[in-house]
Design a protein around this motif. Structure first.
Motif, PDB file in Angstrom:
ATOM      1  N   GLY A   1     -20.313  45.908  25.542  1.00 19.69           N
ATOM      2  CA  GLY A   1     -18.984  46.564  25.776  1.00 19.69           C
ATOM      3  C   GLY A   1     -19.083  47.495  27.137  1.00 19.69           C
ATOM      4  O   GLY A   1     -20.182  47.574  27.723  1.00 19.69           O
ATOM      5  N   TYR A   2     -17.944  48.076  27.558  1.00 21.13           N
ATOM      6  CA  TYR A   2     -17.727  49.056  28.537  1.00 21.13           C
ATOM      7  C   TYR A   2     -18.413  50.140  28.359  1.00 21.13           C
ATOM      8  O   TYR A   2     -18.426  50.781  27.066  1.00 21.13           O
ATOM      9  N   LEU A   3     -19.083  50.745  29.478  1.00 19.00           N
ATOM     10  CA  LEU A   3     -19.693  52.087  28.898  1.00 19.00           C
ATOM     11  C   LEU A   3     -18.776  53.203  30.045  1.00 19.00           C
ATOM     12  O   LEU A   3     -18.047  52.880  30.808  1.00 19.00           O
ATOM     13  N   THR A   4     -19.244  54.359  29.751  1.00 22.02           N
ATOM     14  CA  THR A   4     -18.484  55.581  30.764  1.00 22.02           C
ATOM     15  C   THR A   4     -19.025  55.841  31.762  1.00 22.02           C
ATOM     16  O   THR A   4     -20.178  56.042  32.083  1.00 22.02           O
ATOM     17  N   ASN A   5     -18.368  55.277  32.951  1.00 22.06           N
ATOM     18  CA  ASN A   5     -18.798  55.577  34.102  1.00 22.06           C
ATOM     19  C   ASN A   5     -19.299  56.688  34.350  1.00 22.06           C
ATOM     20  O   ASN A   5     -20.390  57.015  35.386  1.00 22.06           O
TER      21      ASN A   5
ATOM     22  N   ASN B   1     -29.255  41.604  26.380  1.00 24.15           N
ATOM     23  CA  ASN B   1     -28.386  42.217  27.247  1.00 24.15           C
ATOM     24  C   ASN B   1     -29.203  43.213  28.214  1.00 24.15           C
ATOM     25  O   ASN B   1     -30.209  43.446  28.157  1.00 24.15           O
ATOM     26  N   ALA B   2     -28.124  43.585  29.144  1.00 21.88           N
ATOM     27  CA  ALA B   2     -28.554  44.494  30.088  1.00 21.88           C
ATOM     28  C   ALA B   2     -27.429  45.392  30.713  1.00 21.88           C
ATOM     29  O   ALA B   2     -26.286  45.251  30.230  1.00 21.88           O
ATOM     30  N   VAL B   3     -27.697  46.615  31.170  1.00 25.02           N
ATOM     31  CA  VAL B   3     -26.634  47.446  31.616  1.00 25.02           C
ATOM     32  C   VAL B   3     -26.337  47.030  33.046  1.00 25.02           C
ATOM     33  O   VAL B   3     -27.415  46.937  33.806  1.00 25.02           O
ATOM     34  N   VAL B   4     -25.024  46.643  33.459  1.00 26.95           N
ATOM     35  CA  VAL B   4     -24.788  46.105  34.630  1.00 26.95           C
ATOM     36  C   VAL B   4     -23.554  47.133  35.178  1.00 26.95           C
ATOM     37  O   VAL B   4     -22.823  47.608  34.555  1.00 26.95           O
ATOM     38  N   PHE B   5     -23.934  47.299  36.696  1.00 23.09           N
ATOM     39  CA  PHE B   5     -23.358  48.292  37.423  1.00 23.09           C
ATOM     40  C   PHE B   5     -22.380  47.581  38.404  1.00 23.09           C
ATOM     41  O   PHE B   5     -23.031  46.704  39.110  1.00 23.09           O
ATOM     42  N   ASN B   6     -21.016  47.994  38.316  1.00 24.42           N
ATOM     43  CA  ASN B   6     -20.056  47.221  39.645  1.00 24.42           C
ATOM     44  C   ASN B   6     -19.848  45.731  39.265  1.00 24.42           C
ATOM     45  O   ASN B   6     -19.622  45.170  40.386  1.00 24.42           O
ATOM     46  N   TYR B   7     -19.867  45.468  38.068  1.00 21.83           N
ATOM     47  CA  TYR B   7     -19.471  43.804  37.883  1.00 21.83           C
ATOM     48  C   TYR B   7     -19.014  43.924  36.400  1.00 21.83           C
ATOM     49  O   TYR B   7     -19.741  44.496  35.281  1.00 21.83           O
ATOM     50  N   ASP B   8     -17.864  43.438  36.124  1.00 24.34           N
ATOM     51  CA  ASP B   8     -17.389  43.185  34.612  1.00 24.34           C
ATOM     52  C   ASP B   8     -17.338  41.904  34.177  1.00 24.34           C
ATOM     53  O   ASP B   8     -16.660  41.566  33.093  1.00 24.34           O
TER      54      ASP B   8
ATOM     55  N   VAL C   1     -17.031  49.121  37.192  1.00 23.37           N
ATOM     56  CA  VAL C   1     -17.231  49.632  35.757  1.00 23.37           C
ATOM     57  C   VAL C   1     -18.597  49.599  35.525  1.00 23.37           C
ATOM     58  O   VAL C   1     -19.522  49.043  36.176  1.00 23.37           O
ATOM     59  N   MET C   2     -19.079  50.150  34.598  1.00 28.53           N
ATOM     60  CA  MET C   2     -20.351  50.033  34.085  1.00 28.53           C
ATOM     61  C   MET C   2     -20.302  49.381  32.742  1.00 28.53           C
ATOM     62  O   MET C   2     -19.861  49.855  31.644  1.00 28.53           O
ATOM     63  N   ALA C   3     -21.104  48.149  32.328  1.00 28.56           N
ATOM     64  CA  ALA C   3     -20.982  47.647  31.059  1.00 28.56           C
ATOM     65  C   ALA C   3     -22.235  47.057  30.691  1.00 28.56           C
ATOM     66  O   ALA C   3     -23.391  46.856  31.356  1.00 28.56           O
ATOM     67  N   LEU C   4     -22.305  46.751  29.331  1.00 31.95           N
ATOM     68  CA  LEU C   4     -23.637  46.336  28.612  1.00 31.95           C
ATOM     69  C   LEU C   4     -23.313  44.946  28.167  1.00 31.95           C
ATOM     70  O   LEU C   4     -22.455  44.753  27.184  1.00 31.95           O
ATOM     71  N   PHE C   5     -23.690  43.836  28.840  1.00 26.61           N
ATOM     72  CA  PHE C   5     -23.709  42.548  28.361  1.00 26.61           C
ATOM     73  C   PHE C   5     -24.754  41.575  28.718  1.00 26.61           C
ATOM     74  O   PHE C   5     -25.726  41.772  29.353  1.00 26.61           O
ATOM     75  N   SER C   6     -24.228  40.303  28.425  1.00 24.56           N
ATOM     76  CA  SER C   6     -25.337  39.178  28.679  1.00 24.56           C
ATOM     77  C   SER C   6     -24.466  38.188  29.585  1.00 24.56           C
ATOM     78  O   SER C   6     -23.482  38.007  29.011  1.00 24.56           O
ATOM     79  N   GLU C   7     -24.884  37.529  30.479  1.00 29.83           N
ATOM     80  CA  GLU C   7     -24.425  36.330  31.264  1.00 29.83           C
ATOM     81  C   GLU C   7     -25.235  35.765  31.916  1.00 29.83           C
ATOM     82  O   GLU C   7     -25.635  35.940  33.152  1.00 29.83           O
ATOM     83  N   SER C   8     -25.893  34.612  31.401  1.00 30.72           N
ATOM     84  CA  SER C   8     -27.054  34.059  32.024  1.00 30.72           C
ATOM     85  C   SER C   8     -26.795  33.180  33.281  1.00 30.72           C
ATOM     86  O   SER C   8     -27.430  32.920  34.274  1.00 30.72           O
ATOM     87  N   SER C   9     -25.459  32.765  33.317  1.00 31.91           N
ATOM     88  CA  SER C   9     -25.194  31.914  34.467  1.00 31.91           C
ATOM     89  C   SER C   9     -25.246  32.907  35.752  1.00 31.91           C
ATOM     90  O   SER C   9     -25.384  32.436  36.963  1.00 31.91           O
TER      91      SER C   9
END
Length: 211
Positions: A12-16, A57-64, A38-46
């Motif tokens: 889900g989305y995290l608090t920036n 999962n990973a914490v991802v910065f600047n990509y939703d 945004v800062m979000a926690l998710f998985s996207e193998s592609s």
């Protein structure tokens, strides 16, 4: 902070402005506006090779998952209580197929002062600086593992900066901080223990040096 792989965390989305997970606070300082800022926690193998399946999962910065905001990136990982830690290693990724730059600068701070830094290109392995980057085996991907040298033994914050890029982080290995040894200079050394006339040293005197 405790080691973190995020796999037991809910996506889900995290608090920036700051989201704390097991002693580490993750913050997105820039960009500040736009759908992907945004800062979000998710998985996207592609797109993110360090999340090869839906359970990783990973914490991802600047990509939703759809949008990247162009311009400056400033993503930070801090100890939640301000204590120093040793950064051992982590996985990073700058994304594939979404037009992002593979170039990142990673900087270690202590008490808001930069103490060590290195620049990496996630497209190829590199061991020339204070951070060794080992690219993973995913063809066409831009992810791999960062391994930090001893200059990262006593920091309280890590900042990722770049332009037109994202950063995803996973499998962070934190250890207890190792304070640097004191710097000894002539002006800071004091010697005592002389028992002779006018401060002269004699055989048998115990000499004590302090700094």
């Amino acid at each position: 902070p405790s080691d973190q792989g995020f796999d037991s965390e809910s996506p889900g989305y995290l608090t920036n402005s700051g989201h704390t997970i097991t002693g580490a606070t993750y913050t997105l300082v820039a960009p500040t506006s736009g759908a992907g800022a945004v800062m979000a926690l998710f998985s996207e193998s592609s797109t993110i090779s360090i999340t090869p399946n839906g359970a990783d999962n990973a914490v991802v910065f600047n990509y939703d998952g759809a949008t990247v905001i162009a311009g400056a990136l400033d993503a930070r990982i801090l100890s939640a209580d301000g204590s120093e830690f040793r950064m051992v290693s982590m996985e990073v990724d700058t994304g594939a197929g979404i037009g992002t730059s593979p170039n990142l600068t990673v900087t270690g701070y202590r008490d808001n002062v930069s103490v060590t830094s290195d620049t990496i290109n996630t497209g190829s392995s590199d061991s020339s600086g204070s951070v060794t980057y080992t690219k993973n085996g995913v063809g066409g991907g831009f992810g791999g593992t960062l391994t930090f040298d001893s200059t990262w033994n006593y920091v309280d914050e890590i900042r990722f900066t770049g332009t037109n890029t994202i950063v995803a982080v996973d499998d962070l290995d934190f250890e207890a901080g190792i304070p640097p040894l004191p710097t000894v200079t002539d002006a800071r050394i004091s010697i005592s223990g002389a028992s002779g006339t006018a401060g002269a040293y004699k055989i048998g005197d115990t000499v004590t040096a302090t700094w």
